[in-house]
Design a protein around this motif. Structure first.
Motif, PDB file in Angstrom:
ATOM      1  N   UNK A 201       4.379   3.374   8.721  1.00  0.00           N
ATOM      2  CA  UNK A 201       3.907   4.716   9.063  1.00  0.00           C
ATOM      3  C   UNK A 201       5.031   5.741   9.114  1.00  0.00           C
ATOM      4  N   UNK A 202       6.141   5.350   9.752  1.00  0.00           N
ATOM      5  CA  UNK A 202       7.226   6.327   9.896  1.00  0.00           C
ATOM      6  C   UNK A 202       7.970   6.509   8.578  1.00  0.00           C
ATOM      7  N   UNK A 203       8.003   5.462   7.757  1.00  0.00           N
ATOM      8  CA  UNK A 203       8.758   5.545   6.505  1.00  0.00           C
ATOM      9  C   UNK A 203       7.945   6.204   5.395  1.00  0.00           C
ATOM     10  N   UNK A 204       6.651   5.922   5.391  1.00  0.00           N
ATOM     11  CA  UNK A 204       5.804   6.440   4.305  1.00  0.00           C
ATOM     12  C   UNK A 204       4.615   7.160   4.922  1.00  0.00           C
ATOM     13  N   UNK A 205       4.886   8.322   5.477  1.00  0.00           N
ATOM     14  CA  UNK A 205       3.820   9.071   6.176  1.00  0.00           C
ATOM     15  C   UNK A 205       2.640   9.370   5.255  1.00  0.00           C
ATOM     16  N   UNK A 206       2.967   9.600   3.977  1.00  0.00           N
ATOM     17  CA  UNK A 206       1.903   9.958   3.022  1.00  0.00           C
ATOM     18  C   UNK A 206       0.879   8.841   2.838  1.00  0.00           C
ATOM     19  N   UNK A 207       1.289   7.621   3.117  1.00  0.00           N
ATOM     20  CA  UNK A 207       0.355   6.502   2.932  1.00  0.00           C
ATOM     21  C   UNK A 207      -0.831   6.648   3.883  1.00  0.00           C
ATOM     22  N   UNK A 208      -0.611   7.317   5.012  1.00  0.00           N
ATOM     23  CA  UNK A 208      -1.717   7.627   5.931  1.00  0.00           C
ATOM     24  C   UNK A 208      -2.365   6.405   6.543  1.00  0.00           C
TER      25      UNK A 208
ATOM     26  N   UNK B 232     -13.422   2.139   9.496  1.00  0.00           N
ATOM     27  CA  UNK B 232     -13.577   1.918  10.939  1.00  0.00           C
ATOM     28  C   UNK B 232     -13.037   3.063  11.792  1.00  0.00           C
ATOM     29  N   UNK B 233     -12.104   3.822  11.258  1.00  0.00           N
ATOM     30  CA  UNK B 233     -11.520   4.909  12.060  1.00  0.00           C
ATOM     31  C   UNK B 233     -11.409   6.163  11.204  1.00  0.00           C
ATOM     32  N   UNK B 234     -12.468   6.945  11.215  1.00  0.00           N
ATOM     33  CA  UNK B 234     -12.449   8.206  10.455  1.00  0.00           C
ATOM     34  C   UNK B 234     -12.947   8.029   9.044  1.00  0.00           C
ATOM     35  N   UNK B 235     -12.739   9.087   8.235  1.00  0.00           N
ATOM     36  CA  UNK B 235     -13.380   9.121   6.910  1.00  0.00           C
ATOM     37  C   UNK B 235     -12.617   8.373   5.827  1.00  0.00           C
ATOM     38  N   UNK B 236     -11.452   7.806   6.156  1.00  0.00           N
ATOM     39  CA  UNK B 236     -10.716   7.124   5.078  1.00  0.00           C
ATOM     40  C   UNK B 236     -10.063   5.827   5.550  1.00  0.00           C
ATOM     41  N   UNK B 237      -9.537   5.093   4.577  1.00  0.00           N
ATOM     42  CA  UNK B 237      -8.905   3.798   4.820  1.00  0.00           C
ATOM     43  C   UNK B 237      -7.733   3.954   5.787  1.00  0.00           C
ATOM     44  N   UNK B 238      -7.649   3.025   6.739  1.00  0.00           N
ATOM     45  CA  UNK B 238      -6.550   3.085   7.709  1.00  0.00           C
ATOM     46  C   UNK B 238      -6.125   1.675   8.096  1.00  0.00           C
ATOM     47  N   UNK B 239      -5.156   1.615   8.999  1.00  0.00           N
ATOM     48  CA  UNK B 239      -4.656   0.311   9.467  1.00  0.00           C
ATOM     49  C   UNK B 239      -5.761  -0.507  10.130  1.00  0.00           C
TER      50      UNK B 239
ATOM     51  N   UNK C 187       0.835  -1.209   0.000  1.00  0.00           N
ATOM     52  CA  UNK C 187       0.000   0.000   0.000  1.00  0.00           C
ATOM     53  C   UNK C 187       0.870   1.260   0.000  1.00  0.00           C
ATOM     54  N   UNK C 188       1.994   1.168   0.754  1.00  0.00           N
ATOM     55  CA  UNK C 188       2.876   2.333   0.872  1.00  0.00           C
ATOM     56  C   UNK C 188       3.967   2.332  -0.200  1.00  0.00           C
ATOM     57  N   UNK C 189       3.863   1.387  -1.133  1.00  0.00           N
ATOM     58  CA  UNK C 189       4.874   1.276  -2.207  1.00  0.00           C
ATOM     59  C   UNK C 189       6.289   1.132  -1.680  1.00  0.00           C
ATOM     60  N   UNK C 190       6.449   0.378  -0.613  1.00  0.00           N
ATOM     61  CA  UNK C 190       7.789   0.135  -0.082  1.00  0.00           C
ATOM     62  C   UNK C 190       8.311  -1.156  -0.724  1.00  0.00           C
ATOM     63  N   UNK C 191       9.421  -1.081  -1.443  1.00  0.00           N
ATOM     64  CA  UNK C 191       9.910  -2.300  -2.095  1.00  0.00           C
ATOM     65  C   UNK C 191      10.475  -3.295  -1.087  1.00  0.00           C
TER      66      UNK C 191
END
Ligand SMILES: N[C@@H](CCC(=O)N[C@@H](CS)C(=O)NCC(=O)O)C(=O)O
Length: 245
Positions: free
Chosen positions: A71-78, A182-189, A22-26
């Protein structure tokens, strides 16, 4: 390159894979055999479980910790909401899923499939080390008994697991009447954890799980009832919308 030590069949590993994808981390995967993994993982981490993510010379064990790393590496992934109370809500759902969905789902499926090595072994062997086939030829019966004892997999715990999953689904059905997330208006962990840990039962196309044709009649019936629940339908839709490969 990061390395994910995993069992391909494990839904906790699917949770970690989904977050990394999801965070595009290779990363590349290292598929371990159930059994011999004990020694291999104990060498690099405190516990024997997978997933473990290797980043240069350090190792992160546990799907929740791997999501923290994402989360810490790809903050933009949200993956964790920015708002602190929503973040707390997301983590609470994740812990709930890890404990009250992930463990019973595994118990229920293992109880069925441990007696069907023609289904289980190809899954355990898939893209694993070359000596796997020989290892299981010699060790399967003993390993099966060890898993039943170590992971408390038996008739009684399988029945309890079914009831536990039903309770979890009721709670999720209620939460999902208000929102698609489940937690707010968008997709999350929170959504990622619940969906990946239910995936082996519901077999969304994008998850790669596909053993429903061979499930026992009781499990097939249980699966059907989950698939028609609000949560079951939501898991399939969420996989479709958010499971990047
Ligand atoms: N809480 C852990 C659970 C991981 C877990 O239970 N992994 C299982 C596979 S589904 C495992 O590695 N079992 C073998 C063992 O513990 O030795 C996580 O989220 O990573």
């Amino acid at each position: 390159m990061k390395v994910l030590y995993q069992f391909r069949i494990s839904h906790y590993c699917e949770k970690a894979r989904w977050a990394l994808d999801y965070a595009n981390i290779p990363y590349r995967t290292r598929n371990l055999l159930v059994g011999p993994h004990l020694k291999q993982i104990k060498k690099i981490a405190p516990d024997s479980s997978v997933p473990v993510l290797k980043i240069e010379d350090r190792y992160i064990q546990g799907s929740d910790k791997i999501l923290d790393y994402v989360d810490t590496t790809a903050k933009d992934a949200g993956l964790t909401p920015a708002d602190s109370s929503l973040a707390q809500q997301a983590r609470q759902w994740e812990s709930f899923a890890d404990r009250y969905l992930g463990e019973p789902v595994r118990c229920l499926l293992y109880h069925d499939v441990l007696e069907k090595p023609h289904i289980l072994l190809p899954l355990w062997l898939d893209q694993g080390p070359f000596y796997g086939r020989l290892f299981y030829l010699l060790a399967y019966q003993k390993l099966k008994a060890v898993i039943r004892v170590r992971m408390h997999v038996n008739e009684k715990t399988a029945a309890l697991s079914m009831r536990g999953i039903e309770r979890g689904i009721k709670r999720l059905d209620a939460a999902l009447t208000e929102s698609d997330y489940l937690a707010g208006p968008s997709f999350s962990r929170a959504d990622l954890a619940v969906c990946s840990l239910l995936a082996p039962l519901l077999c969304p196309e994008q998850s790669g799980y596909r053993w429903h044709d061979d499930m026992s009649p009781a499990l097939t019936e249980f699966r059907q009832s989950l698939l028609t629940s609000a949560t079951g339908r939501w898991v399939l839709t969420t996989y479709e919308k958010h499971r990047r490969c």
